[in-house]
Design an enzyme around this catalytic site. Structure first.
Site, PDB file in Angstrom:
ATOM      1  N   LYS A  62      -2.640   2.959  -3.337  1.00 35.96           N
ATOM      2  CA  LYS A  62      -1.397   3.260  -2.613  1.00 35.96           C
ATOM      3  C   LYS A  62      -0.270   2.359  -3.110  1.00 35.96           C
ATOM      4  CE  LYS A  62      -3.259   0.197   0.926  1.00 35.96           C
ATOM      5  NZ  LYS A  62      -4.012   0.133   2.184  1.00 35.96           N
ATOM      6  N   TYR A  69      22.884 -21.323  -3.079  1.00 34.22           N
ATOM      7  CA  TYR A  69      23.462 -20.935  -1.779  1.00 34.22           C
ATOM      8  C   TYR A  69      23.052 -21.903  -0.676  1.00 34.22           C
ATOM      9  CZ  TYR A  69      25.056 -16.291  -3.274  1.00 34.22           C
ATOM     10  OH  TYR A  69      25.709 -15.244  -3.867  1.00 34.22           O
TER      11      TYR A  69
HETATM   12  C1  LIG Z   1      -5.178  -0.538   1.906  1.00 32.45           C
HETATM   13  C2  LIG Z   1      -6.457  -0.025   2.403  1.00 32.45           C
HETATM   14  C3  LIG Z   1      -7.649  -0.246   1.689  1.00 32.45           C
HETATM   15  C4  LIG Z   1      -7.708  -1.198   0.500  1.00 32.45           C
HETATM   16  O1  LIG Z   1      -7.672  -2.508   1.035  1.00 32.45           O
HETATM   17  P1  LIG Z   1      -7.721  -3.826   0.116  1.00 32.45           P
HETATM   18  O2  LIG Z   1      -7.723  -4.944   1.096  1.00 32.45           O
HETATM   19  O3  LIG Z   1      -6.468  -3.795  -0.704  1.00 32.45           O
HETATM   20  O4  LIG Z   1      -8.932  -3.763  -0.712  1.00 32.45           O
HETATM   21  C5  LIG Z   1      -8.796   0.385   2.111  1.00 32.45           C
HETATM   22  N1  LIG Z   1      -8.792   1.162   3.230  1.00 32.45           N
HETATM   23  C6  LIG Z   1      -7.678   1.366   3.968  1.00 32.45           C
HETATM   24  C7  LIG Z   1      -7.747   2.213   5.181  1.00 32.45           C
HETATM   25  C8  LIG Z   1      -6.480   0.776   3.597  1.00 32.45           C
HETATM   26  O5  LIG Z   1      -5.381   0.961   4.336  1.00 32.45           O
END
Ligand SMILES: *Cc1c(COP(=O)(O)O)cnc(C)c1O
Length: 388
Positions: free
Chosen positions: A50, A270
């Site tokens: 994702k 800044y």
């Molecule tokens: C993001 C996610 C993963 C992967 O998790 P990691 O900690 O990056 O390995 C797996 N399952 C779900 C439901 C997620 O939202």
């Protein structure tokens, strides 16, 4: 090779970019093989890619993983699934965000599999499949204690007792998600495991999935039929208390635009937040928070900041991180290593994403997924630490 969905960013050549982002797709594939090797016999290793593959470019990353043997992918959003479907016509693709109202037709025609997270989602998918006369696949997610997405065990049991629902689509996977997997001693891990088993044991014919990256390292009890690691593929550390065994896959280097001398007593950047405690040599580098260099990783007189690296030398961030630039203290870098046009590593084999993130009170996940669009992107192996 350029990544389709990033090509607009990559048309800017390196000479005209403030920084360059190197992605090592072979290292991503190697990390996947390493994770697969940790799984018990019979468990399939999928990949969660994702948020544009945690910033690495989803389609190119997916292609490398596919070539390595990964056939099942998880993304968050339907739109991410559509992009992935174009790249991988034969992959199994799950949509973690579930079934958005009215989206069933788009999902089904792209053969995207929703992770149904609530009773209304289950009912909508079932009704859609009945109307189409097609038993399309869906996963069912259970809430076992994280209280994010998913059905409570009693809702799940009720749904599974309704033949007009279970007969109308193909239940392809039963899932749940760990809330505290990064802490192996956390009691919630066991409680979630037991709740997941209790709810799903009556449906042993349906494959089950619990493990994210951390779950892979929690042991075989957590593996079930399918694991879906994300962050570990991208070099992230899944378990807080264990050494990181994953290879780094991304390197950010930012160009030095100017080197200046700041006399003791003057402030930098800044807000005048950081005061030179001695005469300093300061390099201004061409990447800032708009490029994902976390603003909270800057320093002030009250609080140290993160580090970059030039050659073998750690260079502390000094003062606030600006939108387009940061200042690093190069006083102790010998010779002309730190001079106009040279690059400072801000992430990579020498600078762990989790380290910089920690100075900003956040996690490597946020740092990686924040890497902006302005870098010159290149896809090639990363150098070994300390040799650039
Ligand atoms: C993001 C996610 C993963 C992967 O998790 P990691 O900690 O990056 O390995 C797996 N399952 C779900 C439901 C997620 O939202």
């Amino acid at each position: 090779m350029q990544d389709n969905i990033r090509s607009s960013a990559s048309v800017v050549g390196e000479a005209l970019s403030g920084g360059r982002l190197t992605i090592d797709r072979d290292a991503i594939a190697a990390n996947w093989r390493l994770l697969e090797g940790h799984l018990k016999a019979g468990t399939t290793c999928a990949a969660t890619i994702k948020a544009d593959g945690y910033g690495t470019g989803a389609t190119g990353t997916a292609q490398s993983l596919w070539d390595a043997g990964c056939k099942t992918f998880f993304v968050a959003l339907p739109g991410e699934g559509l992009i992935l479907r174009e790249a991988l016509p034969d992959a199994t693709i799950y949509i973690l965000g579930g079934l958005f109202p009215g989206a069933a037709g788009d999902l089904q025609s792209a053969r995207l599999i929703p992770v149904l997270n609530s009773v209304p989602e289950v009912e909508e998918w079932a009704a859609f499949c009945r109307a189409q006369g097609q038993k399309s696949k869906a996963a069912l997610q259970l809430n076992t204690g994280m209280n994010r997405l998913g059905m409570d065990p009693n809702e799940f049991a009720n749904v599974m007792a309704r033949p007009e629902i279970t007969d109308s689509f193909d239940q392809a996977l039963l899932m749940t998600h760990l809330a505290c997997g990064s802490d192996p001693d956390h009691p919630l891990n066991r409680r979630q495991l037991e709740a997941f088993r209790a709810a799903t044991d009556p449906f042993r014919q349906i494959p089950r999935s619990m493990a994210n990256s951390a779950g892979v390292f929690l042991g075989e009890n957590y593996h079930f039929d399918l694991a879906r690691p994300g962050i570990s593929l991208f070099g992230g550390k899944a378990i807080d208390t264990q050494a990181n065994v994953m290879a780094p896959v991304a390197m950010v280097e930012a160009r030095i635009m100017q080197v200046r001398f700041v006399p003791a007593g003057q402030t930098i950047g800044y807000g005048g937040a950081a005061t030179a405690q001695r005469d300093l040599k300061v390099a201004l580098v061409a990447a800032g928070y708009a490029d994902g260099l976390l603003r909270r990783a800057g320093s002030s007189d009250d609080r140290p900041g993160g580090f970059g690296q030039i050659g073998r030398h750690k260079v502390p961030l000094i003062g606030r991180v600006s939108m387009d630039m940061i200042a690093v203290d190069v006083t102790d870098v010998p010779g002309d290593l730190a001079s106009r046009g040279s690059f400072v590593e801000m992430l990579g084999p020498n600078v762990d994403a989790a380290d910089l993130a920690a100075y900003a009170d956040t996690i490597d996940y946020e740092y990686l997924t924040s890497l902006g669009q302005r870098y010159h992107r290149r896809y090639q192996p990363l150098p070994t630490p300390d040799q650039k």
